[in-house]
Write a protein that holds these residues in place. Structure first.
Motif, short mmCIF file in Angstrom:
data_model
loop_
_atom_site.label_atom_id
_atom_site.label_comp_id
_atom_site.label_asym_id
_atom_site.label_seq_id
_atom_site.Cartn_x
_atom_site.Cartn_y
_atom_site.Cartn_z
N VAL A 8 0.86 -1.18 0.00
CA VAL A 8 0.00 0.00 0.00
C VAL A 8 0.89 1.23 0.00
CG1 VAL A 8 -1.90 1.22 1.12
CG2 VAL A 8 -1.70 -1.27 1.37
N ALA A 11 0.86 5.21 2.93
CA ALA A 11 0.06 4.51 3.94
C ALA A 11 0.34 4.92 5.38
CB ALA A 11 0.26 3.00 3.79
N GLY A 16 -4.89 5.14 3.50
CA GLY A 16 -3.82 4.17 3.31
C GLY A 16 -3.49 3.42 4.59
N ILE A 86 -1.89 -1.55 -3.97
CA ILE A 86 -2.87 -0.48 -3.82
C ILE A 86 -2.14 0.85 -3.92
CG2 ILE A 86 -4.61 0.59 -2.35
CD1 ILE A 86 -5.19 -2.14 -1.17
N ASN A 87 -2.41 1.55 -5.01
CA ASN A 87 -1.77 2.84 -5.27
C ASN A 87 -2.61 3.94 -4.65
OD1 ASN A 87 0.45 1.87 -6.92
ND2 ASN A 87 -1.12 1.37 -8.43
N ASN A 88 -2.25 4.30 -3.42
CA ASN A 88 -3.02 5.25 -2.65
C ASN A 88 -2.35 6.61 -2.52
OD1 ASN A 88 -5.05 6.08 -0.45
ND2 ASN A 88 -3.10 6.17 0.65
N ASN A 134 -6.21 1.37 -7.91
CA ASN A 134 -5.80 2.77 -7.91
C ASN A 134 -6.84 3.58 -7.15
OD1 ASN A 134 -3.54 2.25 -9.59
ND2 ASN A 134 -4.83 2.37 -11.41
N ILE A 135 -6.42 4.23 -6.08
CA ILE A 135 -7.34 5.08 -5.32
C ILE A 135 -7.47 6.41 -6.05
CG2 ILE A 135 -7.87 6.16 -3.12
CD1 ILE A 135 -7.91 3.10 -3.05
N SER A 221 -10.05 1.05 -10.43
CA SER A 221 -9.88 2.32 -9.71
C SER A 221 -11.14 2.58 -8.92
CB SER A 221 -9.60 3.48 -10.67
OG SER A 221 -10.72 3.74 -11.49
N PRO A 224 -13.02 6.78 -3.09
CA PRO A 224 -13.21 6.31 -1.72
C PRO A 224 -14.23 7.09 -0.91
CG PRO A 224 -11.23 7.63 -1.84
CD PRO A 224 -11.75 7.50 -3.26
N PRO A 247 -12.12 -0.74 -0.60
CA PRO A 247 -10.82 -1.11 -1.19
C PRO A 247 -10.37 -2.52 -0.82
CG PRO A 247 -10.70 1.11 -0.31
CD PRO A 247 -12.03 0.55 0.11
#
Length: 288
Positions: A8, A11, A16, A86-88, A134-135, A221, A224, A247
């Motif tokens: 993550v 984060a 995150g 997880i690209n946050n 992707n967030i 994607s 959130p 997520p």
């Protein structure tokens, strides 16, 4: 059998951090909490350990190629691959119009161009059947764009990285030379850099899904929701822990058929191409 690995980005706080906490409770494998700032990352790690959880920490600045490469080298040597990514990591600017070019460029670099770096160094480590999330944001829905030329190009079902990059660079160049037209985005250009970056992030999600389809890798994607975090100056309708639920569902439990999608915070799949829909971010939500 090799140990499963979840990563993550961004984060050390907010969503995150909450995602890492939830993964530590549900994921059968190693969970990496990564952060640009090592001190803050270590503090977050300590907080989770006090809760009886055992994530790993590694410094990762997604906007720094050398940092991403170092992290990739670490993962490859220690684990051999990644199962969940997880690209946050992200950052937003203020809602005032007329932000400095350097600030807008940094927003785009962190929220969008970093994904291209991650693709270069971390995507080769994705194992077959891995899941990438992707967030994004409601700022990332196509309805945030009003420029007809770009709506037509971004609406193409055969969308490419080149088209997305042209869109982003068109915006940056217009900010640099003073030709940006606020009417090209909703709300007269409020949060234009963030909207452009998140639209690009949502768009490239679909491109990456097609590229990774043969390996049964799922890429989605999501928006959130308006969460109470530093980015929303404490405003929001629910907590980071609540925001982490969708997520975590998407990377652990969602069916493999849910892929290349733009997902709302409640788990509903939204038509990203519906630019006439009422999905764009409204700045009034930060002022209530």
């Amino acid at each position: 059998m090799s140990t499963r690995v979840a990563v993550v980005t961004g984060a050390n706080k907010g969503i995150g951090f909450a995602i890492v906490k939830a993964l530590c409770q549900k994921f059968d494998g190693v969970v990496y909490l990564t952060s640009r700032d090592e001190t803050r990352g270590q503090q977050s790690l300590s907080e989770l350990k006090q809760l009886g959880l055992s994530p790993e920490f590694h410094q990762l600045d997604v906007a720094d190629k050398d940092s991403v490469k170092r992290f990739a080298d670490h993962i490859e040597k220690k684990h051999g691959g990644i199962d969940i990514l997880i690209n946050n990591a992200g950052v937003a600017n203020g809602i005032q119009i007329g932000r400095p070019y350097e600030e807008n460029k940094a927003i785009v670099d962190i929220n969008y161009f970093s994904i291209l770096t991650i693709k270069e160094y971390l995507f080769p480590l994705l194992r077959d059947k891995a899941r990438v999330l992707n967030i994004s944001s409601d700022c990332g829905h196509l309805s945030n764009v009003k420029n007809k030329y770009w709506l037509e190009r971004l609406s193409k079902k055969d969308l490419t990285v080149e088209i997305i990059n042209e869109f982003v660079n068109w915006y940056l160049e217009s900010e640099k030379n003073g030709s940006f037209n606020p009417e090209d985005m909703v709300e007269g250009g409020i949060l234009a850099a963030y909207r452009v970056a998140k639209v690009a992030l949502s768009a490239i999600t679909m491109v990456h899904q097609k590229e990774l389809e043969a390996r049964n890798i799922v890429v989605n994607s999501m928006h959130p929701g308006l969460v109470r975090t530093d980015m929303t100056t404490g405003r929001g309708f629910y907590s980071a822990d609540d925001a982490a639920k969708t997520p975590v569902y998407l990377v652990l439990e969602a069916p493999d058929t849910l892929k290349g999608a733009y997902v709302w915070y409640d788990g509903q799949v939204i038509d990203w191409y519906d630019y006439n829909g009422d999905y764009a971010f409204k700045s009034s939500t930060l002022l209530d």
